[in-house]
Design a protein around this motif. Structure first.
Motif, PDB file in Angstrom:
ATOM      1  N   GLN A 341     -63.638 -11.052  57.549  1.00 18.00           N
ATOM      2  CA  GLN A 341     -64.500 -11.977  58.126  1.00 18.00           C
ATOM      3  C   GLN A 341     -63.618 -13.402  57.223  1.00 18.00           C
ATOM      4  OE1 GLN A 341     -66.545 -12.530  60.114  1.00 18.00           O
ATOM      5  NE2 GLN A 341     -68.283 -10.975  59.745  1.00 18.00           N
ATOM      6  N   ALA A 345     -61.442 -16.323  58.937  1.00 18.41           N
ATOM      7  CA  ALA A 345     -61.771 -17.722  58.715  1.00 18.41           C
ATOM      8  C   ALA A 345     -60.648 -18.545  58.068  1.00 18.41           C
ATOM      9  CB  ALA A 345     -62.995 -18.104  57.749  1.00 18.41           C
ATOM     10  N   ARG A 391     -77.784 -18.584  52.935  1.00 15.05           N
ATOM     11  CA  ARG A 391     -77.788 -17.744  54.254  1.00 15.05           C
ATOM     12  C   ARG A 391     -78.502 -16.570  53.695  1.00 15.05           C
ATOM     13  NH1 ARG A 391     -73.908 -21.077  54.654  1.00 15.05           N
ATOM     14  NH2 ARG A 391     -73.311 -21.947  56.617  1.00 15.05           N
ATOM     15  N   ASP A 419     -72.675 -10.757  59.060  1.00 13.05           N
ATOM     16  CA  ASP A 419     -72.884 -11.829  59.917  1.00 13.05           C
ATOM     17  C   ASP A 419     -73.033 -13.256  58.999  1.00 13.05           C
ATOM     18  OD1 ASP A 419     -72.834 -10.405  62.138  1.00 13.05           O
ATOM     19  OD2 ASP A 419     -74.977 -10.334  62.203  1.00 13.05           O
ATOM     20  N   ALA A 420     -73.470 -12.933  57.962  1.00 15.61           N
ATOM     21  CA  ALA A 420     -73.919 -14.102  56.983  1.00 15.61           C
ATOM     22  C   ALA A 420     -72.392 -14.595  56.628  1.00 15.61           C
ATOM     23  CB  ALA A 420     -74.735 -13.824  55.964  1.00 15.61           C
ATOM     24  N   GLY A 422     -69.490 -14.207  58.030  1.00 16.03           N
ATOM     25  CA  GLY A 422     -68.626 -14.926  58.676  1.00 16.03           C
ATOM     26  C   GLY A 422     -68.928 -16.426  58.918  1.00 16.03           C
ATOM     27  N   ASP A 423     -70.525 -16.615  59.036  1.00 13.04           N
ATOM     28  CA  ASP A 423     -70.868 -17.982  59.101  1.00 13.04           C
ATOM     29  C   ASP A 423     -70.659 -18.997  57.910  1.00 13.04           C
ATOM     30  OD1 ASP A 423     -72.611 -19.576  60.877  1.00 13.04           O
ATOM     31  OD2 ASP A 423     -73.919 -19.490  59.305  1.00 13.04           O
ATOM     32  N   ALA A 424     -70.875 -18.191  56.743  1.00 11.68           N
ATOM     33  CA  ALA A 424     -70.476 -18.842  55.576  1.00 11.68           C
ATOM     34  C   ALA A 424     -68.973 -19.470  55.394  1.00 11.68           C
ATOM     35  CB  ALA A 424     -70.784 -18.116  54.217  1.00 11.68           C
ATOM     36  N   GLU A 426     -66.815 -19.755  57.815  1.00 15.08           N
ATOM     37  CA  GLU A 426     -66.567 -20.745  58.699  1.00 15.08           C
ATOM     38  C   GLU A 426     -66.996 -22.047  58.283  1.00 15.08           C
ATOM     39  OE1 GLU A 426     -64.627 -20.433  61.555  1.00 15.08           O
ATOM     40  OE2 GLU A 426     -64.726 -18.346  61.925  1.00 15.08           O
ATOM     41  N   ALA A 427     -68.257 -22.111  57.747  1.00 10.18           N
ATOM     42  CA  ALA A 427     -68.463 -23.498  57.131  1.00 10.18           C
ATOM     43  C   ALA A 427     -67.804 -23.973  56.196  1.00 10.18           C
ATOM     44  CB  ALA A 427     -70.080 -23.105  56.747  1.00 10.18           C
TER      45      ALA A 427
END
Ligand code: PLP
Length: 433
Positions: A341, A345, A391, A419-420, A422-424, A426-427
């Protein structure tokens, strides 16, 4: 995510407790932001006072290998409490936990129960000094063994300079008896033994470092250490407070096939209650009072509730050999997934892991020593930590700490974490590029 109640509690706490906490790392200083105050915990989850849920990868800094509030442990404590909380006299529970510890660690003949990892390492050093009649001890840079005065040491400028206290309040002539050397450095080890081998009482180490983030021993390093200790009559102390029951069923000594002279324990053996222990061969352990002359005691040592929680934990672990394989498989999946992840990113990342402990380092280079860790910019981890907390994932609040899995961290929990992440990531990438 709202943290209103946690923030109010932290303001109150800061007036009453130094830094608002009872152990420094909990204050989140290394990652920024404020700590969340925990209301309850169950399985893989922590729930804070504001009602937020977090997947917990701290697991109370290692003890909760079965997850929070495991029914067997809760039941043992509840039933134990009804029988009295402390006797100040021997109970069968102490014998039972000692037998269990020796079953997992067959290299030991005897153990002494204490109340924390710090007490265990402090007492093991005293015993090693008595056993050898020598005063000098050695430790490795980046290993933490609790807040024992003689082990709160940073290395001097040269390898064999006197240790310098790493905290005010520790007298220089206490740490002057502690030599420090770099981990995984065979040359430094040989030099130490050539110069001081016959004056050393003990050398203590985390056989896998957890307290600089996870760092594995280089192939042959522990073997060399064992051989040199044997040659010079130095007591080899494996501090398995963290690695015990974590890197293998029988700790680092089983995983790497090395027999230390003394072993220290904490964390898992108390099932989340305050327990430590130190143990070894009968020939050394019989020096401990009252069978011998080395004084060491404790009002609450062998406390029945703590013993009951430890027994319930070790018995549950004993039931299935597959349990350790599953823990390791999940840890490997999570570590590889997090690196994937992070790289996806655009971050350089590597993960060190063994058994059910791991650390994600934001670097493109291998991390084989605390010196390697020191080159990493901790701000990236700080951002990651805060983004994950938002998250619903509670990671160790410092880049220099190990993360832990429990048997409650199922495949689904790991997928939710990834999942969290990946999102974190990217942010963070968006905000800081
Ligand atoms: N030894 C090691 C390897 C540890 O990780 C710790 C604590 O994290 C200790 C000793 C000290 O244990 P305690 O905090 O129970 O005093």
């Amino acid at each position: 995510m709202k943290h209103t109640k946690s923030e109010a509690l932290f303001s109150r706490a800061r007036k009453l407790l130094p830094g608002g906490v009872n152990s420094p790392v909990r204050a989140f200083k290394a990652v920024g932001g404020h700590p969340v105050f925990i209301d309850r915990a169950e399985g893989a989850y922590l729930f804070d006072v504001d009602g937020n849920r977090y997947i917990d990868y701290v697991c109370s800094w290692g003890p909760l290998i079965l997850g929070h509030a495991h029914p067997a442990v809760v039941d043992a404590i509840a039933r134990g409490a009804a029988r009295g909380t402390s006797y100040g006299a021997p109970s069968p529970l102490e014998v039972e936990l000692a037998e269990l510890v020796l079953d997992f660690f067959p290299n030991l003949d005897m153990v002494r129960m204490v109340n924390s990892g710090t007490e265990a390492t402090m007492s093991a050093l005293r015993l090693a000094r008595a056993h050898t009649g020598r005063d000098l001890i050695a430790k490795f840079e980046g290993c933490y063994h609790g807040h024992v005065d003689s082990l709160l040491v940073k290395g001097g400028s040269g390898m064999l300079t006197l240790g310098i206290p790493s905290s005010p309040g520790v007298p220089a002539n206490v740490t002057g008896l502690t030599l420090t050397l770099p981990f995984n450095d065979e040359d430094a080890l040989k030099t130490l033994f050539r110069k001081e081998g016959d004056n050393l009482a003990a050398i203590i180490l985390e056989p896998v470092i957890g307290n600089s983030g996870v760092i594995l021993p280089a192939p042959g390093f522990l073997e060399l250490l064992r051989a040199l200790c044997t040659k010079h009559g130095v007591v080899l102390i494996f501090d398995e407070v963290m690695t015990g029951f974590r890197v293998a069923r029988g700790g680092a000594q089983e995983r790497y096939g090395i027999k230390p002279d003394l072993t220290t324990f904490g964390k898992v053996i108390g099932g989340g209650l305050p327990v430590g222990a130190y143990g070894g061969k009968r020939s050394i352990m019989k020096r401990v009072a009252p069978s011998g002359d080395v004084y060491q005691a404790g009002t609450l040592s062998g406390n029945p509730l703590a013993m009951a929680a430890g027994i319930a934990t070790l018995k549950t672990l004993q039931k299935s050999r597959r349990l350790f394989d599953t823990l390791e498989r999940h840890t490997t999946q999570l570590a590889a997934g997090l690196v994937g992840q992070a790289e996806g990113a655009g971050f350089a990342a590597t993960a060190n892991h063994v058994g059910s402990m791991f650390t994600l380092f934001f670097t493109d280079r291998p991390v084989n020593s605390p010196a390697d860790v020191a080159t990493i910019d901790p701000r990236v981890y700080g951002r990651f930590h805060r983004a994950m907390l938002e998250r619903g994932v509670y990671l160790p609040p410092s880049q220099f700490e190990a993360a832990f899995l429990s048997t409650a961290h199922s495949k689904n929990v790991i997928e939710e974490t990834l999942d969290a992440a990946g999102d974190a990531l990217e942010a963070i990438a968006k905000k800081h590029r």
